[in-house]
Design an enzyme around this catalytic site. Structure first.
Site, PDB file in Angstrom:
ATOM      1  N   HIS A  66     -20.189 -21.313   9.053  1.00 57.19           N
ATOM      2  CA  HIS A  66     -20.643 -20.383   8.005  1.00 57.19           C
ATOM      3  C   HIS A  66     -21.971 -20.877   7.422  1.00 57.19           C
ATOM      4  CE1 HIS A  66     -19.451 -17.304   4.797  1.00 57.19           C
ATOM      5  NE2 HIS A  66     -20.691 -17.687   4.519  1.00 57.19           N
ATOM      6  N   LYS A 189     -19.473  -9.197  10.078  1.00 53.46           N
ATOM      7  CA  LYS A 189     -19.181  -9.863   8.806  1.00 53.46           C
ATOM      8  C   LYS A 189     -18.958  -8.790   7.747  1.00 53.46           C
ATOM      9  CE  LYS A 189     -19.419 -12.936   5.313  1.00 53.46           C
ATOM     10  NZ  LYS A 189     -20.671 -13.469   4.766  1.00 53.46           N
ATOM     11  N   HIS A 231     -15.692 -12.441   4.221  1.00 55.69           N
ATOM     12  CA  HIS A 231     -15.823 -13.095   2.921  1.00 55.69           C
ATOM     13  C   HIS A 231     -14.674 -12.524   2.084  1.00 55.69           C
ATOM     14  CE1 HIS A 231     -18.081 -13.726  -1.019  1.00 55.69           C
ATOM     15  NE2 HIS A 231     -17.266 -12.748  -1.330  1.00 55.69           N
ATOM     16  N   ASP A 324     -21.472 -22.455   4.021  1.00 58.23           N
ATOM     17  CA  ASP A 324     -22.314 -21.499   3.296  1.00 58.23           C
ATOM     18  C   ASP A 324     -23.729 -22.054   3.103  1.00 58.23           C
ATOM     19  OD1 ASP A 324     -22.461 -18.921   2.453  1.00 58.23           O
ATOM     20  OD2 ASP A 324     -21.248 -19.156   0.647  1.00 58.23           O
TER      21      ASP A 324
END
Ligand SMILES: [Zn+2]
Length: 421
Positions: A66, A189, A231, A324
């Site tokens: 990610h 995503k 997410h 992230d």
């Protein structure tokens, strides 16, 4: 064929088993030819380049499932005034820093388009091997919609090669999935819940209906054989995503026992990104880049997130390392392993999560992620033993050498092999 022999190191092969002391790894072009006890490796007669690992540790190239290679947290003013194309040049730097951390493969969770991926594949710029999602699907007012109540909208509503991700209702969702796939997405995503960095939502808000999520899985998975990553932070949104057949839950802040069991039953991966809220809080203390609403939300979720990941780990949910990166500085990825250990993992489990399990999450388990015969020659050498000091990986000075596809892309060992840039 060009052979490279890495010798004088301890092998941690990514499978989670015993380490091998006095190990060697033989690379044959882009592929691993042999790995194990150096006394058991047959070195070919042809020209072999030797690399002395200096008594360090030999691991597979690491995987971050990610990242956002095209972004790095920045002030609103800079976002508004930076010329559009500058972001591509910055991505070159982000990708270089990712390699320097020993990360040779990433899954990009929105922002990176097919041109960036192709530039790396063609050797135009140095960067990790990647799967891209191009842009994330987002509801109006959801995470990823940066419309502000002032009327100013900092959302980038698409550009050639990167379609707008905002869509509502089954018809728009269907079309947006098809547009993102047309642009070259390897994975879809979706923002299934609100998040920390968005102005008008909250991590616990559920976004997209069950039906909309199922349409995404249908379009991507059943029609194209591709996966969907979500997410998902609030409990309801996580459960909806898991029930819809989504492959991986990103962040997973509010996983309770019931949700963890559901993920185990469905074989859903968790990508924790524990570093994300921590680095938002660190950044909020360091300067005023982080908007007050984001810092507030990061503070609210921080403890719940750690507990949630620990609960999922204890329940046996498959955990793939993801950070992230972009929310924090690129190249600091390996801090995540220490945080995963704080949530209960052993050092070895955190390494497996960053190699074998991460590759399996990406569907690349057969091609890479372990140091074994026949796998792609992504190999790193660390100066320190990550099994006794997982935090030592946080310093990129301890990542002494990085091979990607058999080419040395980082060399602090002065291995006397030409470094490919
Ligand atoms: Zn993200």
């Amino acid at each position: 064929m060009a052979y490279t022999l890495i010798k004088n190191g301890t092998l941690i092969d990514g499978n989670g088993g015993e380490t091998v002391e006095d190990a060697a790894v033989l690379l044959n072009g882009t592929v691993i030819e042999a790995a194990g006890k150096s006394s058991e490796i047959t070195v070919p007669r042809e020209q072999v380049t030797e690399v002395d690992a200096g008594g360090g540790y030999i691991l597979p190239g690491l995987i971050d499932t990610h990242v956002h290679l095209m972004m790095e947290i920045d002030s609103l003013e800079n976002q508004l005034t930076t010329p559009f194309s500058y972001r591509f040049y910055k991505a070159v730097k982000h990708m270089r820093r990712t390699l320097e951390a020993g990360v040779t493969t990433v899954r990009d969770a929105a922002g990176t388009d097919a041109g960036v991926k192709q530039a790396v594949e063609d050797g135009l710029v140095a960067g990790p091997r990647m799967q891209i999602s191009v842009n994330a699907l987002t509801t109006t007012g959801g995470h990823g919609d940066n419309w502000q109540r002032s009327g100013i909208d900092t959302t980038l509503h698409g550009y050639p090669g990167n379609p707008d991700g905002i869509c509502d209702g089954v018809e728009e969702v269907t079309k947006t999935v098809r547009e993102v796939l047309r642009a070259g997405a390897d994975i879809i995503k979706v923002h299934a819940t609100g998040g920390v960095m968005s102005p008008t939502d909250h991590p616990e808000f559920t976004q997209f209906s069950q039906e909309e999520l199922e349409v995404m899985v249908q379009e991507a998975h059943y029609r194209r054989g591709l996966k969907v990553m979500a997410h998902a932070q609030g409990k309801e949104g996580i459960q909806n995503a898991v029930r819809a057949g989504i492959h991986s839950i990103e962040h997973g802040i509010y996983i309770d026992d019931e949700t963890a069991q559901l993920m185990v039953d469905k074989g859903t991966y968790l990508v924790p990104t524990l570093l994300a809220p921590l680095s938002v809080l660190e950044k909020a203390e360091a300067d005023d880049t982080v908007p007050a609403y984001s810092a507030q939300k990061a503070r609210e979720v921080f403890e719940a997130h750690k507990e949630s990941v620990a609960r999922a780990y204890r329940a046996g949910v498959k955990i793939a390392m993801g950070t992230d990166a972009g929310v924090m500085a690129h190249g600091t990825n390996l801090r995540e392993l220490g945080l995963m250990c704080d949530a209960g993992m052993t050092s070895m489990e955190s390494i497996v999560s960053t190699t074998k399990t991460a590759a399996e999450c990406m569907g690349w388990g057969d091609e890479l992620s372990t140091v074994e015969k026949g796998k792609l020659a992504d190999v790193i050498i660390t100066r320190t033993n990550p099994l006794t000091d997982i935090h030592s990986l946080e310093s990129n000075d301890n990542i002494a050498a990085v091979f990607k596809d058999g080419k040395l892309v980082k060399d602090l060992l002065n291995a006397n092999v030409s470094v490919e840039v």
